[in-house]
Design a protein around this motif. Structure first.
Motif, short mmCIF file in Angstrom:
data_model
loop_
_atom_site.label_atom_id
_atom_site.label_comp_id
_atom_site.label_asym_id
_atom_site.label_seq_id
_atom_site.Cartn_x
_atom_site.Cartn_y
_atom_site.Cartn_z
N LEU A 1 0.80 -1.31 0.14
CA LEU A 1 -0.08 0.03 -0.01
C LEU A 1 0.80 1.22 -0.13
CD1 LEU A 1 -2.49 -1.19 2.87
CD2 LEU A 1 -2.74 -1.38 0.46
N GLU B 1 -3.10 5.25 0.72
CA GLU B 1 -4.05 4.30 0.39
C GLU B 1 -4.45 3.49 1.89
OE1 GLU B 1 -3.41 2.44 -3.89
OE2 GLU B 1 -2.12 1.60 -2.22
N ALA C 1 -8.00 4.25 3.66
CA ALA C 1 -9.09 3.49 3.05
C ALA C 1 -9.08 1.98 3.42
CB ALA C 1 -8.94 3.75 1.70
N VAL C 2 -7.94 1.43 3.52
CA VAL C 2 -7.81 -0.07 3.61
C VAL C 2 -8.15 -0.30 5.21
CG1 VAL C 2 -6.16 -2.07 4.04
CG2 VAL C 2 -6.23 -0.61 2.06
N LEU D 1 -11.75 -0.38 5.57
CA LEU D 1 -12.38 -1.60 4.90
C LEU D 1 -12.10 -2.64 5.90
CD1 LEU D 1 -13.06 -3.69 2.64
CD2 LEU D 1 -10.62 -3.40 2.19
N ALA E 1 -16.85 -1.35 1.56
CA ALA E 1 -16.31 -0.31 0.98
C ALA E 1 -16.94 0.05 -0.38
CB ALA E 1 -14.96 -0.28 0.72
N SER F 1 -14.28 5.52 -2.48
CA SER F 1 -13.45 5.71 -1.28
C SER F 1 -12.00 4.85 -1.56
CB SER F 1 -14.49 4.99 -0.13
OG SER F 1 -14.46 3.73 -0.30
N LEU F 2 -12.34 3.85 -2.12
CA LEU F 2 -10.87 3.10 -2.11
C LEU F 2 -10.01 3.57 -3.32
CD1 LEU F 2 -12.16 -0.65 -1.88
CD2 LEU F 2 -10.60 0.57 -0.22
N LEU G 1 -6.72 0.85 -6.53
CA LEU G 1 -6.64 -0.08 -5.39
C LEU G 1 -7.73 -1.11 -5.16
CD1 LEU G 1 -5.61 -0.97 -2.55
CD2 LEU G 1 -6.75 1.22 -1.62
N ALA G 2 -9.15 -0.67 -5.77
CA ALA G 2 -10.16 -1.77 -5.59
C ALA G 2 -9.90 -2.68 -6.66
CB ALA G 2 -11.50 -0.98 -5.95
N LEU H 1 -7.11 -5.14 -5.06
CA LEU H 1 -7.71 -5.79 -3.88
C LEU H 1 -8.66 -6.91 -4.69
CD1 LEU H 1 -8.84 -3.01 -1.53
CD2 LEU H 1 -6.85 -4.81 -1.15
#
Length: 425
Positions: A386, A390, A393-394, A397, A403, A407-408, A412-413, A416
């Motif tokens: 990360l 980031e 946001a994690v 989560l 989430a 927002s991510l 990043l989404a 993930l």
């Protein structure tokens, strides 16, 4: 999160849906009175299950057993067959799969039909990996308990005993699914055995104890649940019809696990010092206790001093890795995950809907750890490195378990999703 009770037993906060379903007493009472100490028989009526018709058939029914052994291409060791305490050789209930599936150890439904009709017990092993309903329940029970869980099923013909008196080296919850089975429980001859201390090491004592009056003798009927701490002797006989019960084996973490890791880390640390690096004297006789004594004392002193400096925090990272390896996260679909991630890419194909809501994959055991270039999310899925931007946001989560892509951030989404950390919500 967990909180210690007045007796020092940790009870997890936030509900215990799987464990509560199995018990006739509150979870805190089970934790202080029964866990690792004494058996508990919870009948369907005592569990409050009779009115709900809760006989555990949703987890594994006779029809599910037939499907598993006849249509799922099951292979050994996911099935054992036994009769009167003797386990059959694999070749007696397996065969080749035919053209295009010529695997020699696939379960043969024809051979099983013959053996079962003659009185053999079928043991379906590793059901926490092969039957979805059992997978989900086992994962939730492991989360409730904080200890790894496996699942086997025992299908026994009328008036048959699959295994003679023995003890297990793990705790068990016995869930009677169909039919009836008479259980005889005797006190341990070797209390709280470690995993490397099987009942066969105490076979004579087990056989002798089995001839004495049992501490529990009861008939389990559909919806009944019996908890047995490891070490308690048990044997069961089916009554009047085919009996199916599901056994959830709990491989409890013990002080032995802490000691093993503590010593292993102490050895690694002490080995960096000169005392453990220098060679022993030329022509040393390792079989001579007097000659060896000063060297043993030096090494022991070094280890003891190293052990004194270690704390629980020193063990946490290593033990967290061990815990992650003992179970799997909730199932994830590679095709669905890839498609969802592709829809978030900058060059996504028009017409492919990108997910908006995402959910943290269940039973991940996820946490943030310090890595070489910042923070890393580690879990039972792939690790994710990360950036500083980031991390917050994690953290949200992990706390909220849900989430949205906004927002991510799309990048990043997508990462993930491809790591198997989140699933489309």
């Amino acid at each position: 999160m967990s909180a210690p009770t007045s007796t020092g037993v940790s009870v997890r906060q936030g509900g215990h849906p799987a464990l509560e379903r199995l018990l006739s007493v509150p979870v805190d009472e089970f934790a202080t009175r029964c866990w690792g100490r004494e058996p508990l028989l919870s009948t369907a009526a005592e569990r409050g299950a009779a009115g709900r018709g809760d006989t555990f058939l949703d987890l594994l029914s006779p029809a599910a057993v037939d499907e598993l052994v006849s249509q799922r291409g099951l292979r050994t060791p996911f099935l054992r067959v036994a009769r009167g305490g003797t386990t059959y050789a694999d070749r007696q209930f397996t065969d080749g799969g035919g053209v295009g599936a010529a695997i020699a150890d696939q379960v043969s439904d024809d051979k099983l039909l013959h053996l079962f009709a003659e009185g053999a017990t079928l043991v379906l092993q590793g059901l926490h990996r092969s039957w979805p309903a059992v997978t989900a329940f086992s994962q939730q029970l492991a989360e409730d308990l904080g200890h790894p869980v496996q699942a086997n099923a025992y299908v026994t013909p009328p008036q048959s005993t699959g295994f003679s008196d023995h003890y297990d080296v793990h705790d068990v919850f016995v869930l009677q699914v169909s039919g009836e089975k008479r259980w005889r429980i005797h006190a341990p001859v070797h209390p709280l055995p470690h995993r490397d201390e099987p009942w066969t090491d105490h076979k004579a004592a087990v056989e002798a104890a089995a001839t004495t009056p049992p501490v529990i003798e009861a008939t389990l009927r559909p919806g009944d649940c019996l908890y047995l701490p490891r070490g308690y002797l048990h044997a069961a006989t089916a009554l009047g019809g085919v009996s199916t019960h599901l056994t959830l084996g709990v491989h409890a973490w013990t002080g032995r696990h802490l000691a093993d890791e503590l010593v292993a880390q102490a050895v690694r640390r002490a080995a960096t010092g000169r005392a453990l690096r220098e060679p022993l004297p030329l022509a040393v006789d390792l079989g001579d206790a007097d000659e060896l004594r000063p060297h043993v004392e030096q090494v022991r002193d070094e280890l003891v001093e190293t052990l004194r400096t270690m704390s629980g925090a020193d063990l946490a990272a290593a033990l967290a890795r061990t815990v992650r390896r003992t179970q799997r996260a909730a199932p994830v679909g590679p095709l669905a995950q890839t498609e969802a991630a592709r829809a978030l890419a900058d060059d996504a194909v028009p017409g492919h809907d990108a997910p908006i809501a995402l959910a943290l994959r269940a039973h991940l055991q996820a946490r943030l750890v310090t890595a070489e270039n910042g923070l890393r999310l580690v879990s039972r899925a792939a690790p994710v490195d990360l950036s500083d931007a980031e991390v917050d946001a994690v953290r949200r989560l992990l706390a909220e378990r849900v989430a949205d892509v906004g927002s991510l951030g799309r990048d990043l989404a997508r990462r993930l999703l491809l790591a198997g950390v989140v699933v489309p919500g």
